[in-house]
Design an enzyme around this catalytic site. Structure first.
Site, short mmCIF file in Angstrom:
data_model
loop_
_atom_site.label_atom_id
_atom_site.label_comp_id
_atom_site.label_asym_id
_atom_site.label_seq_id
_atom_site.Cartn_x
_atom_site.Cartn_y
_atom_site.Cartn_z
CG ASP A 25 1.87 -0.91 3.42
OD1 ASP A 25 1.11 -0.61 4.35
OD2 ASP A 25 1.56 -1.69 2.49
CG HIS A 59 -1.74 -0.97 1.63
ND1 HIS A 59 -1.33 -2.09 2.31
CD2 HIS A 59 -3.08 -1.10 1.45
CE1 HIS A 59 -2.37 -2.87 2.52
NE2 HIS A 59 -3.45 -2.31 2.01
C1 XLS Z 1 -7.40 -6.39 5.03
C2 XLS Z 1 -7.07 -6.65 3.63
C3 XLS Z 1 -5.90 -5.85 3.08
C4 XLS Z 1 -5.90 -5.93 1.58
C5 XLS Z 1 -5.11 -4.85 0.92
O1 XLS Z 1 -8.11 -7.13 5.69
O2 XLS Z 1 -6.85 -8.02 3.48
O3 XLS Z 1 -4.72 -6.30 3.63
O4 XLS Z 1 -5.42 -7.15 1.14
O5 XLS Z 1 -5.62 -3.59 1.20
#
Ligand code: XLS
Ligand code: NI
Ligand code: NI
Length: 434
Positions: A103, A100
Site C-alpha cells: 500500500d 500492507h
Molecule cells: C481482506 C482482508 C485484508 C486484511 C489485511 O479481505 O480483510 O484487508 O485485513 O491483509
C-alpha cells in the site's frame, strides 16, 4: 502538504444534537466508559489500503478515483500519498493506522528494489510520527495481489515463493517493530485452493504451520512485543481459504503448537461470509482465549461478497463490543476500519464522512454494550440459566463417570424439567439499550 483535504478542519465532538455532518455526534474520545476513556476502549485505526491505495475499481470497471498520489508506481507519489494520509490522520485524530507493504511503496523491479522503496517510506513515516500522536496498530505483508502469489504464499507449490514470502514477512515485521507497531497481522489472502485436483492439502497446511512457527520464532528473536495475529476468512479470493473462521484457525494453531503464541484478528465481513455473525466469531475467540483485534466493517447482506463497507448497524456493533468488553476489552488490539468508500464516493469529504460515521456507530455500540454490562441483565439471566452447574451435584457430575451417572439416573433420582430459554425476553432486553 497536498491540497486534497484543503478546507476540511479537524473533526470535533459536537454531541448528538449537532447537525454538522463533519462533526462527531457520539465519538467523544475523552468520555469515560466503565472507567476507561472511549478512545482507549475503541483504539481506532485507519486502513491505508482502502483509504489511500484502492483506486475505486470493481470486477467490471477500473479506477474511478483521481487522487494527487496517482499513479502509484512512483516513489515521489508514494510520498504525496503519505502526506495526504497523515493529513487525514490529523483531521480525524484517530490514534492508529495500519498498512500492507504494497500500500505504501511502489513495487520494484526485484526484491531489493521493493525493499529499498519500502524502507524509504518507513523512514518517511517515522519522521511524520515523531511529531504526532498517531501510532501503528499493525503492519502486514500483501502476499496476494502480485502475480507471483497467484498460487499462494507459504502454501505455494513452488518453494521459491515460500522463500520470497518468508523474506517479505521478515522485512514487514522489522518495519512494524521499527514504527512501534502493537501487532503484526497475517491474512492468508491466497492460502487456500481453487481446485483440489491440483492441491496437496496436507502438505500445504504443514508448510503454512511451519511458516507461522518461523514468524513466531523471529518475533522472539528480535524481541517484538506485539501480538501475532491471523485473520480468518472463508473464501475470496481463493475458492476455499484454510483460515476459514475462528474455530478452524484455533484447530490449526493447536495442531502446529501455536495456540499460546498467535491470536485472531476478526472481521465482520469475513464472519458473514463464513455464515456466522460477528458476535459469534468474537464469542468463539474469547471462549478459546484467542481474541486479538478486530477489523470493523460491514458486508452487504444481499450481494454475498466481501463488500468492506463502513459499519452502520448499531445493534450488531453493540453485540460485538459486548463480547469484547466482557472479555476485558482490547489490550494490544483495536478497531481497524478495514472498510472502503463506494466507488461513486469520489470526494475527500466522502472519505472523512465515512470515517466519522464508522467512529460514531462504534461509539454508540460501545456505549450500549457498556450500559448492558453495567445493568447486568444478560449476566443475571446467564447465571440463572446455568445455576444447576454451581450446585454441589452439578459440580460433582463432571468428575464422575457414565456408570455412576447411570446408576443414579436409573434409580429414579433424576427427572429433568424443561425450562424456557427466554430468547424473546432477552432480545427485548437488548433492544432497550440499542
Ligand atoms: C481482506 C482482508 C485484508 C486484511 C489485511 O479481505 O480483510 O484487508 O485485513 O491483509
Ligand atoms: Ni476483508
Ligand atoms: Ni481485514
Amino acid at each position: 502538504m497536498t491540497d486534497f483535504f484543503k478546507g476540511i478542519a479537524p473533526v470535533q465532538y459536537e454531541g448528538p444534537d449537532s447537525t454538522n455532518p463533519m462533526a462527531f455526534h457520539h465519538y467523544n474520545p475523552d468520555e469515560v466508559i466503565m472507567g476507561k476513556r472511549m478512545e482507549d476502549h475503541l483504539r481506532f485505526a485507519v486502513a491505508y489500503w482502502h483509504s489511500f491505495a484502492w483506486e475505486g475499481g470493481d470486477p467490471f470497471g477500473g479506477q474511478t478515483f483521481e487522487r494527487p498520489w496517482h499513479p502509484q508506481d512512483q516513489m515521489a507519489k508514494a510520498r504525496v500519498k503519505a502526506d495526504a494520509a497523515f493529513e487525514m490522520f490529523d483531521i480525524l485524530g484517530q490514534p492508529y493506522f495500519c498498512w500492507h507493504d504494497a500500500d505504501i511503496r511502489p513495487e520494484g523491479t526485484d526484491f531489493a528494489e521493493s525493499l529499498k522503496n519500502f524502507e524509504e517510506i518507513i523512514a518517511y513515516f517515522e519522521e511524520k510520527m515523531s511529531t504526532r500522536k498517531v501510532k501503528l496498530l499493525w503492519g502486514t505483508a500483501n502476499m496476494f495481489s502480485h502475480r507471483r502469489w497467484m498460487s499462494g504464499a507459504s502454501t505455494n507449490p513452488d518453494p521459491e515463493v515460500f522463500a520470497y514470502s518468508a523474506a517479505t514477512v521478515k522485512t514487514c515485521m522489522d518495519a512494524t517493530m521499527k514504527l512501534g507497531g502493537e501487532n503484526y497481522v497475517l491474512w492468508g489472502g491466497r492460502e487456500g485452493y481453487e481446485t483440489l485436483l491440483n492441491t496437496d492439502m496436507g502438505r500445504e497446511l504443514d508448510h503454512m504451520g511451519r511458516f507461522l512457527n518461523m514468524v513466531v520464532e523471529y518475533k522472539h528473536k528480535i524481541g517484538f512485543k506485539g501480538q501475532i495475529l491471523v485473520e480468518p476468512k472463508p473464501q475470496e479470493p481463493s475458492k476455499h481459504q484454510y483460515d476459514y473462521d475462528a474455530a478452524t484457525c484455533y484447530g490449526f494453531l493447536q495442531k502446529y503448537g501455536l495456540e499460546n503464541e498467535v491470536k485472531l484478528n476478526l472481521e465482520q465481513g469475513h464472519a458473514i461470509l463464513a455464515g456466522h455473525s460477528f458476535e459469534h466469531e468474537i464469542a468463539t475467540a474469547t471462549a478459546l482465549g484467542v481474541l486479538g483485534s478486530i477489523d470493523m466493517n460491514r458486508n452487504d447482506y444481499q450481494s454475498g461478497w466481501d463488500t468492506d463497507q463502513f459499519p452502520n448497524n448499531v445493534p450488531e456493533v453493540a453485540l460485538a463490543y459486548y463480547h469484547i468488553l466482557k472479555d476485558g476489552g482490547f489490550t494490544q488490539g483495536g478497531t481497524n476500519f478495514d472498510a472502503k468508500l463506494r466507488r461513486q464516493s469520489l470526494d475527500a469529504d466522502d472519505l472523512i464522512a465515512a470515517h466519522i460515521g464508522g467512529m460514531d456507530i462504534c461509539a454508540r455500540g460501545l456505549k450500549a454494550a457498556a450500559a448492558m454490562l453495567e445493568d447486568g441483565g444478560l449476566e443475571t439471566a446467564l447465571s440463572e440459566r446455568y445455576a444447576g452447574w454451581d450446585t454441589a451435584e452439578g459440580k460433582a457430575l463432571l468428575n464422575t463417570d457414565l456408570d455412576t451417572i447411570f446408576d443414579k439416573v436409573n434409580a429414579g433420582g433424576i427427572a429433568p424439567a424443561p425450562k424456557s430459554g427466554r430468547q424473546e425476553m432477552l432480545e427485548n432486553y437488548v433492544n432497550r439499550f440499542v
